[in-house]
Design an enzyme around this catalytic site. Structure first.
Site, mmCIF file in Angstrom:
data_model
loop_
_atom_site.group_PDB
_atom_site.id
_atom_site.type_symbol
_atom_site.label_atom_id
_atom_site.label_comp_id
_atom_site.label_asym_id
_atom_site.label_seq_id
_atom_site.Cartn_x
_atom_site.Cartn_y
_atom_site.Cartn_z
ATOM 1 N N ASP A 107 1.081 3.606 -3.558
ATOM 2 C CA ASP A 107 0.962 4.841 -2.998
ATOM 3 C C ASP A 107 0.393 5.369 -1.748
ATOM 4 O OD1 ASP A 107 2.791 7.653 -2.774
ATOM 5 O OD2 ASP A 107 0.746 8.389 -3.263
ATOM 6 N N LEU A 108 0.575 5.711 -0.597
ATOM 7 C CA LEU A 108 -0.251 6.013 0.490
ATOM 8 C C LEU A 108 -0.661 7.973 0.864
ATOM 9 C CD1 LEU A 108 1.893 4.139 3.802
ATOM 10 C CD2 LEU A 108 -0.188 3.225 2.581
ATOM 11 N N ASP A 130 6.495 7.369 1.149
ATOM 12 C CA ASP A 130 6.070 6.705 0.828
ATOM 13 C C ASP A 130 5.504 5.572 -0.407
ATOM 14 O OD1 ASP A 130 4.954 9.194 -0.373
ATOM 15 O OD2 ASP A 130 3.262 9.309 0.807
#
Length: 408
Positions: A281-282, A324
């Site tokens: 996950d960004l 993302d």
């Protein structure tokens, strides 16, 4: 495909040179045309024009028209003078009929005129009179002289396509040989039969023409159906790709993730091999979009996809689950191996400033420790990811839970 920048100067000069050759031969043939029986010339000329309706588009983009056998039959019976007149008439008709560009029409008119000139000179110099079916050597001379015509056409068309498209495969010796053989097989036997039938009687000639046009239309329909089937197959493959692939990153999407994960977990139940899942996950991705623009955000997503493709094994699979969020499925890899992979992946993602100020958090879960269904693995990896984020870490491993749902 057409050259969107327009034809090159070399291609235009090449086409105009062939047009000049054709015009010289056309003017030179007029005296012989005046001495030619008009009914025969008109008959073969009209049939050649009808033959323009029957064309086969080869995979290379070259059009193989069925007017050639009629023009050659006229040459065997009337002399080379019949060729330029018929071919120029066909070239003019092909422009609106097949939307043939003028430069290709010029190459066609010039090369076919020269080809029939060569074929006519060779045949009439050897035989001294029109084709006679009862003379066996005439069939051999048709083949020999006709090959000269086919060779001129093959070279002219292939070089023209090369100059027009820049594709060197058009002038590859093997492709040249294939094209020469195809033209010879399509033109020479039929031109001999047409000339022999014309000399036999009108009913025989009419029957031969009908059969040939029927065969030509069948070939055209067969080729068109093959082209259509190939385009449909290509469209189907493209639709399948679009339905399984994320357009921006070209990674597989969530739907395929579920299918692949179910397959690998089924293999675990059968053989006992471990399966691990890494969720990515960004962090700060929205800030990149807001401050640097969506193009910068897209570049970050493509960077993550590039690193994933570079780091995974052939047996591993990377996915973009949406937004993302990414995932990597690691068949045959246990928890310790998955954690090692996550560490090396993190270092690779943080290199070269590809994240543009964003950061990543990874969560790792493995089967059988954290569950043996897709939902169980995803929930375990997701919990590990958020726990690592809350603790200020960049990677977290799922905890093994007991029957009550508490960590063991």
């Amino acid at each position: 495909p057409p050259n969107r920048a327009g034809p090159s100067r070399a291609y235009m000069a090449y086409a105009l040179s062939w047009l000049g050759v054709g015009l010289v031969l056309l003017v030179g043939s007029l005296e012989g045309v005046r001495r030619t029986p008009p009914e025969a010339l008109v008959t073969f000329g009209l049939l050649a024009l009808v033959g323009n309706l029957v064309t086969v588009r080869l995979p290379t983009g070259i059009l193989l028209g069925m007017q050639g056998p009629f023009a050659l039959a006229a040459v065997w019976l009337l002399g080379w003078h019949a060729g330029p007149v018929i071919h120029f008439a066909c070239a003019v008709a092909l422009v609106p009929l097949r939307r043939l560009e003028l430069y290709r029409a010029a190459i066609f008119a010039g090369s076919t005129s020269l080809g029939t000139y060569v074929a006519g000179q060779v045949f009439w110099s050897a035989t001294g009179h029109p084709l006679r079916p009862e003379v066996p050597s005439h069939a051999l001379w048709v083949v020999g002289a006709g090959l000269g015509h086919c060779l001129v056409n093959t070279l002219a068309v292939a070089v023209g396509r090369f100059l027009g498209t820049g594709d060197q495969t058009h002038i590859h010796p093997r492709n040249l040989a294939n094209l020469l053989g195809l033209i010879a097989a399509a033109f020479l036997p039929v031109s001999y039969l047409l000339a022999a039938a014309y000399r036999a009687s009108l009913p025989v000639f009419a029957l031969t023409v009908s059969v040939w046009l029927l065969v030509g239309l069948t070939l055209q329909a067969y080729r068109s159906s093959r082209d259509l089937r190939a385009r449909l197959e290509q469209a189907t493959r493209e639709l399948e790709r679009l339905s399984t692939t994320d357009a921006l990153t070209e990674l597989l999407n969530r739907r395929v993730f579920v299918q692949v994960a179910q397959r690998e977990l089924a293999r675990h139940r059968r053989y006992g091999d471990p399966v691990s899942l890494v969720l990515l996950d960004l962090r700060g991705f929205k800030r990149v979009n807001d401050t640097q623009g969506h193009q910068a955000g897209d570049a970050v997503l493509r960077w993550v996809a590039h690193v994933l493709r570079r780091r995974i094994r052939n047996t591993d699979t990377a996915f973009r689950l949406g937004g993302d969020e990414f995932a990597v499925l690691l068949p045959g890899t246990g928890l310790s191996g998955a954690l090692s992979f996550a560490e090396s992946l993190y270092r690779a993602l943080k290199s070269e400033h590809g994240l543009r100020g964003a950061d990543v958090t990874l969560g790792v879960a493995s089967c059988p420790e954290h569950g043996c269904t897709v939902d169980e693995l995803v929930r375990a990896a997701d919990r590990a990811l958020y726990r690592a984020r809350e603790d200020g870490k960049w990677v977290g491993a799922a905890e093994v839970t007991g029957s009550a749902g508490r960590p063991l």
